[in-house]
Design an enzyme around this catalytic site. Structure first.
Site, PDB file in Angstrom:
ATOM      1  N   TYR A 253       1.079  -1.291  -0.280  1.00 48.89           N
ATOM      2  CA  TYR A 253       0.101   0.628  -0.062  1.00 48.89           C
ATOM      3  C   TYR A 253       0.538   1.162   0.222  1.00 48.89           C
ATOM      4  CZ  TYR A 253      -3.570   3.596   1.228  1.00 48.89           C
ATOM      5  OH  TYR A 253      -4.824   3.944   0.921  1.00 48.89           O
TER       6      TYR A 253
ATOM      7  N   PHE B 207      -7.210  22.609 -24.052  1.00 50.75           N
ATOM      8  CA  PHE B 207      -7.511  21.049 -24.349  1.00 50.75           C
ATOM      9  C   PHE B 207      -9.268  20.515 -23.524  1.00 50.75           C
ATOM     10  CE2 PHE B 207      -7.829  16.947 -22.479  1.00 50.75           C
ATOM     11  CZ  PHE B 207      -7.574  16.153 -24.477  1.00 50.75           C
ATOM     12  N   THR B 208      -9.680  19.881 -23.831  1.00 47.21           N
ATOM     13  CA  THR B 208     -11.574  19.676 -23.052  1.00 47.21           C
ATOM     14  C   THR B 208     -10.964  19.418 -21.571  1.00 47.21           C
ATOM     15  OG1 THR B 208     -10.630  17.064 -23.986  1.00 47.21           O
ATOM     16  CG2 THR B 208     -12.032  18.511 -25.059  1.00 47.21           C
TER      17      THR B 208
ATOM     18  N   ASP C 278       1.662  20.795 -20.244  1.00 45.99           N
ATOM     19  CA  ASP C 278       1.280  19.374 -20.066  1.00 45.99           C
ATOM     20  C   ASP C 278       2.633  18.783 -21.002  1.00 45.99           C
ATOM     21  OD1 ASP C 278      -0.991  17.312 -21.020  1.00 45.99           O
ATOM     22  OD2 ASP C 278      -2.025  19.037 -20.930  1.00 45.99           O
TER      23      ASP C 278
ATOM     24  N   LYS D  50      -0.614   8.243 -23.472  1.00 46.79           N
ATOM     25  CA  LYS D  50       0.069   8.578 -25.112  1.00 46.79           C
ATOM     26  C   LYS D  50       1.456   8.689 -24.751  1.00 46.79           C
ATOM     27  CE  LYS D  50      -3.957  10.695 -24.353  1.00 46.79           C
ATOM     28  NZ  LYS D  50      -4.048  11.811 -23.163  1.00 46.79           N
TER      29      LYS D  50
ATOM     30  N   ARG E 220     -12.678  16.756 -33.428  1.00 45.29           N
ATOM     31  CA  ARG E 220     -12.239  17.425 -32.765  1.00 45.29           C
ATOM     32  C   ARG E 220     -13.086  19.393 -33.211  1.00 45.29           C
ATOM     33  NH1 ARG E 220     -12.098  16.030 -28.170  1.00 45.29           N
ATOM     34  NH2 ARG E 220     -10.554  14.585 -27.368  1.00 45.29           N
TER      35      ARG E 220
ATOM     36  N   PHE F 156     -18.539  15.442 -25.730  1.00 43.60           N
ATOM     37  CA  PHE F 156     -18.401  14.671 -26.551  1.00 43.60           C
ATOM     38  C   PHE F 156     -18.332  13.234 -26.721  1.00 43.60           C
ATOM     39  CE2 PHE F 156     -14.210  13.776 -25.719  1.00 43.60           C
ATOM     40  CZ  PHE F 156     -14.139  15.008 -24.701  1.00 43.60           C
TER      41      PHE F 156
HETATM   42  C1  LIG Z   1      -6.006  12.865 -22.749  1.00 44.18           C
HETATM   43  C2  LIG Z   1      -4.962  14.657 -22.938  1.00 44.18           C
HETATM   44  C3  LIG Z   1      -5.260  15.099 -21.081  1.00 44.18           C
HETATM   45  C4  LIG Z   1      -6.318  13.598 -20.254  1.00 44.18           C
HETATM   46  O1  LIG Z   1      -5.261  13.173 -20.023  1.00 44.18           O
HETATM   47  P1  LIG Z   1      -6.287  12.266 -18.973  1.00 44.18           P
HETATM   48  O2  LIG Z   1      -5.416  10.235 -19.051  1.00 44.18           O
HETATM   49  O3  LIG Z   1      -7.278  11.180 -20.737  1.00 44.18           O
HETATM   50  O4  LIG Z   1      -7.521  11.475 -18.534  1.00 44.18           O
HETATM   51  C5  LIG Z   1      -4.405  16.334 -20.566  1.00 44.18           C
HETATM   52  N1  LIG Z   1      -4.040  16.588 -22.179  1.00 44.18           N
HETATM   53  C6  LIG Z   1      -3.695  16.275 -23.207  1.00 44.18           C
HETATM   54  C7  LIG Z   1      -2.640  17.130 -24.063  1.00 44.18           C
HETATM   55  C8  LIG Z   1      -4.043  15.346 -23.675  1.00 44.18           C
HETATM   56  O5  LIG Z   1      -3.780  14.737 -24.561  1.00 44.18           O
END
Ligand SMILES: *Cc1c(COP(=O)(O)O)cnc(C)c1O
Length: 471
Positions: free
Chosen positions: A86, A138-139, A229, A272, A396, A463
């Site tokens: 843990y 970004f969303t 980011d 990613k 998008r 979306f």
């Molecule tokens: C995917 C993404 C996020 C969010 O990350 P999650 O792992 O999907 O929660 C944030 N910023 C960018 C640029 C992304 O492509």
């Protein structure tokens, strides 16, 4: 793949002219194409939203590059080394080491995925009434900033909103726009600049090293922090190596670390760049910010040495970080995206230029000039592409942009795009050929295509779950 897009120095560095994948295939997962009638039914039942399709009904899945990468044999082996204690898991310390080595930040807070880290940094730093400038929204990032009481302000260069502009660094921050905002609202109302590299919503477009350096100078003058980011920052480093003076002979790892050194911290969707199916982190240099984030993580994610990941997840991630910054990996990754983009460009199909790092973005405005934006041209195009060939893509455009929280009206973004996102190390060049032919078939039938109407709209990030019917 033609060698012209690769600078000579890179060809020499690798001892060959073209890129090829720096791996061979050890295990395969069968996929199949269902019939046209079955696809008709599937997309109708999914409300013409590709997010609502079953993966089994998809042939080539280019919905997202998020969590869809193929792990290496080393990462799979790493899964067997999970220390599921843990607290204080060995794998956490491996992860911490990898982030420090390649990104250079001092303190690490693990999270279950990127939005977990966005939640923590937004809650830690944003007060109601604050403004958060960034190089395009970004969303999930913007939503967390808004939920914390902030207002996102787009300060990306104008070229980013023009799909035909071939500016080599369309992700750059427009420093004049940023300074105008600082003067208007005052630096004390700006907790940080939200910088992303590459910029997903602009088409995977990079930020230059010169731009981040200049941004650092400007922010230092006003005492404003910069958080990055870093989700696709390794891919951003590739474009710097390829396009920016003085970086052709630096490695991706060196460029990445230099770039991060101009920022105060970063959040990461490890799904990613980092070649894992789940994971994320927040990393900062300021011990006070770390203190707050490390305290919040136990409320929302899990203890500060796992943050929503299992030990084995953290091990695979630590290994993935090292693999993600290898020059030959990134070159083949971006090379495959470019291969698809160049086929489409040669056939006269409108896509966002220059071709970005992780995806091809079809320009639905130029595809369907007869479909007004509030009849969802990009949503329509994604549905048509699935119908034609079982290729899954993502809208998008106006659906992703959501509604303005003040007026309640749709936001009408200039970019109305469909993203064909390439998972890392998953598909071959033949899959890219089939995809390009499918896009061509849909393009050839464009004049007969009609738009959609929205019949169900969720409140947040619509979306993902919105439903549509044909007009
Ligand atoms: C995917 C993404 C996020 C969010 O990350 P999650 O792992 O999907 O929660 C944030 N910023 C960018 C640029 C992304 O492509």
């Amino acid at each position: 793949m033609s060698s012209q897009v690769v600078p000579q120095t890179m060809g020499q560095q690798f001892g060959r002219r073209s890129w090829a994948e720096p791996w061979k295939i050890k295990m395969v997962e069968p996929i199949r194409l269902i019939s046209r009638e079955e696809r008709e039914r599937a997309i109708r039942e999914a409300g013409y939203n590709t997010f609502l399709l079953r993966s089994e009904d998809v042939y080539i899945d280019l919905l997202t590059d998020s969590g869809t990468s193929a792990m290496s044999d080393r990462q799979w082996a790493g899964l067997m080394l999970g220390d599921e204690a843990y607290a204080g898991s060995r794998n956490f310390y491996h992860l911490e080491d990898a982030v420090r080595t390649y990104y250079g930040y001092k303190y690490l807070v693990p999270t279950h995925q990127g939005r977990g880290a966005e939640h923590l940094i937004s809650k830690a730093l944003i007060k109601p009434g604050d403004y958060i400038p960034g190089n395009m929204y970004f969303t999930t990032t913007r939503l967390h900033q808004e939920l914390a009481g902030g207002t996102f302000v787009d300060v990306i260069i104008d070229e980013a909103h023009d799909p035909t502009s071939t500016h080599p660094f369309k992700g750059n921050v427009d420093l004049d726009k940023l300074e105008a905002l600082i003067k208007r609202v005052g630096p004390e109302k700006i907790p940080y600049v939200s910088l992303a590299g590459t910029v997903n919503m602009a088409g995977g477009q990079p930020v230059s090293m010169a731009n981040v350096k200049a941004l650092r100078n400007l922010c230092d003058r006003y005492g404003i922090r910069i958080y990055l980011d870093a989700t696709r920052m390794a891919e951003n480093a590739f474009f710097i190596q390829e396009r920016e003076d003085g970086y052709a002979n630096k490695s991706i790892a060196e460029i990445l670390k230099e770039f991060c050194s101009y920022t105060d911290g970063a959040w990461m969707s490890a799904k990613k760049d980092h070649l894992v199916n789940i994971g994320g982190w927040l990393a900062v240099n300021d011990p006070d910010v770390f203190d707050v984030a490390r305290n919040l993580v136990v409320v929302y994610e899990g203890l500060h040495t796992y943050g929503g990941m299992s030990g084995r997840d953290m091990e695979a991630l630590a290994i993935g970080i090292t693999e993600a910054v290898q020059d030959d990996h990134i070159r083949a990754r971006v090379g495959q995206v470019r291969y698809l983009g160049e086929l489409l460009t040669d056939w006269g199909i409108p896509i966002v230029q220059p071709i970005g790092g992780h995806a091809i973005f079809l320009d639905a405005r130029r595809f369907y000039p007869h479909i007004p934006q509030d009849q969802f041209p990009a949503q329509t195009l994604a549905a048509e592409l699935y119908l034609d060939s079982g290729v899954r893509s993502m809208e998008r455009g106006i659906v992703s942009a959501g509604r303005d929280p003040e007026t309640g009206d749709h936001r009408y973004p200039r970019l109305e795009l469909v993203r064909l996102t390439i998972p890392r190390r998953v598909y071959t060049q033949a899959h890219m050929d089939v995809t390009a032919e499918a896009v061509k078939a849909v393009y050839d039938a464009r004049e007969q295509t009609r738009g959609l109407k929205m019949v169900y709209e969720p409140k947040y990030l619509r979306f993902f779950q919105a439903r549509f019917e044909r007009l």
